[in-house]
Write a protein that holds these residues in place. Structure first.
Motif, PDB file in Angstrom:
ATOM      1  N   UNK A  12       0.813  -1.211   0.000  1.00  0.00           N
ATOM      2  CA  UNK A  12       0.000   0.000   0.000  1.00  0.00           C
ATOM      3  C   UNK A  12       0.851   1.267   0.000  1.00  0.00           C
ATOM      4  N   UNK A  13       2.108   1.133   0.411  1.00  0.00           N
ATOM      5  CA  UNK A  13       3.009   2.275   0.453  1.00  0.00           C
ATOM      6  C   UNK A  13       3.822   2.432  -0.828  1.00  0.00           C
ATOM      7  N   UNK A  14       3.523   1.610  -1.827  1.00  0.00           N
ATOM      8  CA  UNK A  14       4.327   1.628  -3.058  1.00  0.00           C
ATOM      9  C   UNK A  14       4.235   2.972  -3.770  1.00  0.00           C
ATOM     10  N   UNK A  15       3.032   3.526  -3.878  1.00  0.00           N
ATOM     11  CA  UNK A  15       2.879   4.813  -4.564  1.00  0.00           C
ATOM     12  C   UNK A  15       3.628   5.923  -3.834  1.00  0.00           C
ATOM     13  N   UNK A  16       3.540   5.914  -2.502  1.00  0.00           N
ATOM     14  CA  UNK A  16       4.278   6.904  -1.727  1.00  0.00           C
ATOM     15  C   UNK A  16       5.776   6.747  -1.875  1.00  0.00           C
ATOM     16  N   UNK A  17       6.236   5.495  -1.960  1.00  0.00           N
ATOM     17  CA  UNK A  17       7.669   5.242  -2.139  1.00  0.00           C
ATOM     18  C   UNK A  17       8.145   5.778  -3.492  1.00  0.00           C
ATOM     19  N   UNK A  18       7.343   5.601  -4.532  1.00  0.00           N
ATOM     20  CA  UNK A  18       7.716   6.094  -5.860  1.00  0.00           C
ATOM     21  C   UNK A  18       7.802   7.614  -5.850  1.00  0.00           C
ATOM     22  N   UNK A  19       6.827   8.268  -5.200  1.00  0.00           N
ATOM     23  CA  UNK A  19       6.861   9.728  -5.132  1.00  0.00           C
ATOM     24  C   UNK A  19       8.058  10.216  -4.322  1.00  0.00           C
ATOM     25  N   UNK A  20       8.389   9.521  -3.235  1.00  0.00           N
ATOM     26  CA  UNK A  20       9.569   9.877  -2.441  1.00  0.00           C
ATOM     27  C   UNK A  20      10.847   9.739  -3.263  1.00  0.00           C
ATOM     28  N   UNK A  21      10.971   8.639  -3.989  1.00  0.00           N
ATOM     29  CA  UNK A  21      12.157   8.431  -4.821  1.00  0.00           C
ATOM     30  C   UNK A  21      12.246   9.472  -5.922  1.00  0.00           C
ATOM     31  N   UNK A  22      11.117   9.810  -6.514  1.00  0.00           N
ATOM     32  CA  UNK A  22      11.108  10.815  -7.579  1.00  0.00           C
ATOM     33  C   UNK A  22      11.490  12.183  -7.032  1.00  0.00           C
ATOM     34  N   UNK A  23      10.898  12.571  -5.929  1.00  0.00           N
ATOM     35  CA  UNK A  23      11.170  13.881  -5.339  1.00  0.00           C
ATOM     36  C   UNK A  23      12.623  13.986  -4.900  1.00  0.00           C
ATOM     37  N   UNK A  24      13.140  12.930  -4.284  1.00  0.00           N
ATOM     38  CA  UNK A  24      14.526  12.946  -3.809  1.00  0.00           C
ATOM     39  C   UNK A  24      15.508  12.979  -4.970  1.00  0.00           C
ATOM     40  N   UNK A  25      15.268  12.155  -5.989  1.00  0.00           N
ATOM     41  CA  UNK A  25      16.191  12.076  -7.124  1.00  0.00           C
ATOM     42  C   UNK A  25      16.276  13.394  -7.880  1.00  0.00           C
ATOM     43  N   UNK A  26      15.118  13.983  -8.186  1.00  0.00           N
ATOM     44  CA  UNK A  26      15.110  15.238  -8.940  1.00  0.00           C
ATOM     45  C   UNK A  26      15.724  16.368  -8.114  1.00  0.00           C
ATOM     46  N   UNK A  27      15.453  16.384  -6.809  1.00  0.00           N
ATOM     47  CA  UNK A  27      16.031  17.418  -5.944  1.00  0.00           C
ATOM     48  C   UNK A  27      17.549  17.306  -5.901  1.00  0.00           C
TER      49      UNK A  27
END
Length: 254
Positions: A12-27
């Motif tokens: 259930x946390x998969x979508x949140x994990x993807x957004x965290x990885x995306x936000x961290x990587x781009x930052x």
């Protein structure tokens, strides 16, 4: 503790994990691009170059990231000319506000990390590059920056991990990243212990991947440096042997 609930929550946390990885990587990518020229300005002896960068890094490292995030997200909407400009299309979205705040904060810390790496480059290497007639841009690109990045890599790896953990603050501006998704599930299941353990396991997994990638990169740079050192030592030994070789009687010097 319900172990089965922890395992059930992980998908259930998969979508949140993807957004965290995306936000961290781009930052991290944007912050690195900003920090690279700023670190060179920071090491400059020209007052008009290093003073503005010094003020920028002091402000962003001296104030909490949460305050910076709130200023971008809530503060931008209080300025009339921003609300009436094209920038409001970006600043009204929580993702872009978080990305701006995280990138600027990461750039400030990375600037100081790279500055330390540049200062730690051996003075003799720079002087040798000058003696070869290299311009400032060429010796910075071929000598200074490669050595500085290699020296600053361990500290930069820690900064990347800290940026990953700091991304959890995005949940305070309604972004459903990993922590925000966990809080939403807690409100539905009333099981904060198991849900946040699941989120912590995902953070630990991402941190393990980041640490492994940087450790492998450090070993690669160490092998490359050791190989160059061995090549240089062998050439030096050959030159020394040639110089010390005794001259045969009757031989003609060249």
């Amino acid at each position: 503790m319900n172990l089965s609930l922890i395992l059930d929550v992980l998908p259930l946390l998969a979508d949140g994990m993807i957004l965290t990885a995306k936000l961290t990587t781009v930052s991290i990518i944007l912050g690195a691009f900003i920090a690279l020229p700023l670190s060179l300005m920071r090491t400059s002896s020209t007052v008009f170059l290093f003073v503005p960068v010094l003020v920028y890094t002091f402000v962003f490292r001296g104030t909490p990231l949460l305050v910076q995030l709130f200023l971008v997200y809530y503060g931008a909407g209080q300025i009339d000319w921003i609300r009436s400009s094209a920038a409001w299309v970006i600043l009204r979205e929580p993702f872009w506000c978080a990305l701006i705040a995280f990138s600027l904060n990461h750039a400030a810390y990375t600037t100081e990390i790279l500055r330390g790496g540049i200062r730690a480059v051996p003075f003799g290497d720079v002087e040798a590059a000058k003696a070869l007639g290299m311009s400032y841009a060429l010796r910075t690109r071929r000598v200074v920056l490669p050595a500085a990045i290699r020296l600053a890599l361990p500290a930069y790896a820690n900064e990347v991990v800290l940026m990953l953990k700091a991304s959890s603050l995005a949940s305070t501006i309604t972004l459903m990243e990993l922590t925000g998704s966990a809080r939403k599930i807690v409100a539905q299941t009333f099981s904060p212990y198991e849900v946040f353990i699941s989120a912590a396991l995902i953070y630990l997994g991402i941190t393990l991947v980041i640490s492994h990638v940087f450790a492998k990169f450090e070993r690669h740079l160490a092998k490359h440096q050791q190989r160059n050192s061995q090549t240089g030592n062998s050439r030096l030994a050959e030159m020394t042997a040639t110089i010390r070789r005794p001259r045969l009687p009757g031989s003609v010097s060249r």
